[in-house]
Design an enzyme around this catalytic site. Structure first.
Site, PDB file in Angstrom:
ATOM      1  N   SER A  31       0.044  43.249  53.259  1.00  0.00           N
ATOM      2  CA  SER A  31      -0.399  42.220  52.327  1.00  0.00           C
ATOM      3  C   SER A  31       0.384  40.925  52.538  1.00  0.00           C
ATOM      4  O   SER A  31       0.258  40.283  53.582  1.00  0.00           O
ATOM      5  CB  SER A  31      -0.273  42.742  50.893  1.00  0.00           C
ATOM      6  OG  SER A  31      -0.924  41.890  49.983  1.00  0.00           O
TER       7      SER A  31
ATOM      8  N   HIS B 240      -6.675  48.112  48.216  1.00  0.00           N
ATOM      9  CA  HIS B 240      -5.623  47.362  48.890  1.00  0.00           C
ATOM     10  C   HIS B 240      -4.365  48.158  49.253  1.00  0.00           C
ATOM     11  O   HIS B 240      -3.962  48.156  50.411  1.00  0.00           O
ATOM     12  CB  HIS B 240      -5.262  46.159  48.017  1.00  0.00           C
ATOM     13  CG  HIS B 240      -4.325  45.190  48.646  1.00  0.00           C
ATOM     14  ND1 HIS B 240      -4.700  44.332  49.657  1.00  0.00           N
ATOM     15  CD2 HIS B 240      -3.012  44.942  48.414  1.00  0.00           C
ATOM     16  CE1 HIS B 240      -3.663  43.593  50.011  1.00  0.00           C
ATOM     17  NE2 HIS B 240      -2.630  43.940  49.276  1.00  0.00           N
TER      18      HIS B 240
ATOM     19  N   ASP C  63     -11.502  45.775  49.087  1.00  0.00           N
ATOM     20  CA  ASP C  63     -10.330  44.930  48.866  1.00  0.00           C
ATOM     21  C   ASP C  63     -10.794  43.484  48.833  1.00  0.00           C
ATOM     22  O   ASP C  63     -11.696  43.099  49.591  1.00  0.00           O
ATOM     23  CB  ASP C  63      -9.336  45.162  50.013  1.00  0.00           C
ATOM     24  CG  ASP C  63      -8.033  44.395  49.875  1.00  0.00           C
ATOM     25  OD1 ASP C  63      -7.768  43.848  48.788  1.00  0.00           O
ATOM     26  OD2 ASP C  63      -7.275  44.352  50.861  1.00  0.00           O
TER      27      ASP C  63
END
Length: 356
Positions: A185, A327, A297
């Protein structure tokens, strides 16, 4: 308690598209509780543990050692911590990656958390597993977080940590010709930018891989409030607006703390590659990429777009899309089969990169 009565019940727009195993784990661990983005930062910061969930963590294999180092950083002056994992003798032997003089390859890892949350413990299971299974050294970086340290502090800290890794290679037993970067991320965004910076740093050895897991690569289209414009180029912002774990509302919360809410300043920052690596002037001659994208996501489309951008520029990139999961699925390998698959995919990618 039924799913419908949970504070964060799965949204109707995603229920039928989710892997049943993912849905079950989410409903058990996250659905009953508030998430950080649903309160003010002050409320979150006053009791962070209240909004932090232990979700199906994976194995924690023993490693030879985990050493903590403090690194001085600037802009603003301070220090950050890094944890350095060394594999056991068996782990190093299994990987068969040790040089004649006893050095091992190293992976520099940057945790996720929207540049606001997370720390050295975020990826500990993955770091331990990779350290042992690949037979490499892991340098796990604890960069400073917003809002106390907004953009670009997380990046400058991370760049300092990468340079420190190369400068400390002899002391740490690292083969400086086989260093990779990566993260999940926000950590994936940092790794992507670092790969660009490293390419253009004449005195830095070439990186052998950039491991980008559910990466953020374009910051231009998240508003300071509300939903994204319907004509946004990344369809996952629309189709997965209410994705579990990282809905667009959570991105709004992170971005406001990381990039600020001044629309004019934010537009200028978001158009710079250091915030949006997909906007770099060139993506040629970069370290090969291993990109891992969750199918449900808000960032799905960005990860795919970055893979396509790299390939178009002639940079090697392997794309893995894990359908039906949200995610942070990669952290759930204690229970989720697709997370276990993901861990093995990352291990294979690193072994391949270090063996070339």
């Amino acid at each position: 308690m039924s799913q419908a009565s949970h504070i964060n019940a799965l949204h109707p727009s995603v229920v039928d598209r989710l892997d049943p195993q993912f849905s079950k784990i989410f409903t058990q661990y996250q659905a009953p509780k508030l998430q950080a983005h649903q309160v003010t930062y002050e409320e979150y910061n006053a009791n962070r543990s209240k909004y932090t969930f232990s979700i199906a963590p994976g194995p924690y294999p023993s490693v030879r050692s985990i050493q903590l180092y403090k690194i001085p950083v600037s802009a603003p002056p301070g220090e950050i911590s890094v944890q350095v994992y060394h594999p056991t003798g068996d782990g190093a032997a299994n990987g068969a990656l040790k040089t004649a003089d006893g050095k091992l390859p190293a992976h520099v890892n940057y945790h996720g958390g929207g540049f606001v949350i997370g720390g050295l413990q975020s990826d500990e299971s993955w770091c331990r597993q990779v350290c042992q299974a690949v037979g490499c050294i892991i340098v796990n970086v604890d960069y400073r977080l917003a809002p106390e340290f907004p953009h670009p502090v997380s990046l400058t800290d991370s760049w300092t940590a990468l340079k420190w890794t190369f400068a400390s290679a002899e002391k740490l037993g690292i083969d400086a010709s086989r260093v990779s970067v990566g993260g999940l991320s926000a950590g994936g965004q940092l790794a992507a930018v670092l790969a660009l910076l490293a390419r253009d740093e004449p005195d830095m050895p070439n990186l052998v891989l950039q491991m980008l897991v559910v990466p953020l690569v374009d910051t231009r289209f998240i508003p300071t409030q509300g939903s994204c414009d319907k004509d946004v180029p990344y369809r996952s912002y629309i189709e997965n607006e209410f994705a579990p774990c990282l809905p667009v509302a959570r991105l709004v919360w992170f971005f406001n703390l990381w990039l600020g809410t001044d629309v004019v300043k934010r537009k200028k920052v978001s158009e710079d590659f250091r915030a949006s690596p997909i906007l770099a002037s060139s993506h040629a001659n970069l370290a090969p990429a291993s990109i891992h994208v969750a199918g449900i996501d808000s960032l799905t489309s960005e990860g795919i777009a970055y893979h396509e951008t790299l390939v178009k520029a002639g940079t090697k990139s392997q794309l893995n899309v894990y359908d039906g999961v949200g995610h942070p699925f990669g952290h759930w390998d204690g229970e989720l089969d697709k997370a276990k698959e993901f861990v093995q995919d990352t291990i294979a990618a690193l072994k391949k990169a270090y063996s070339v």
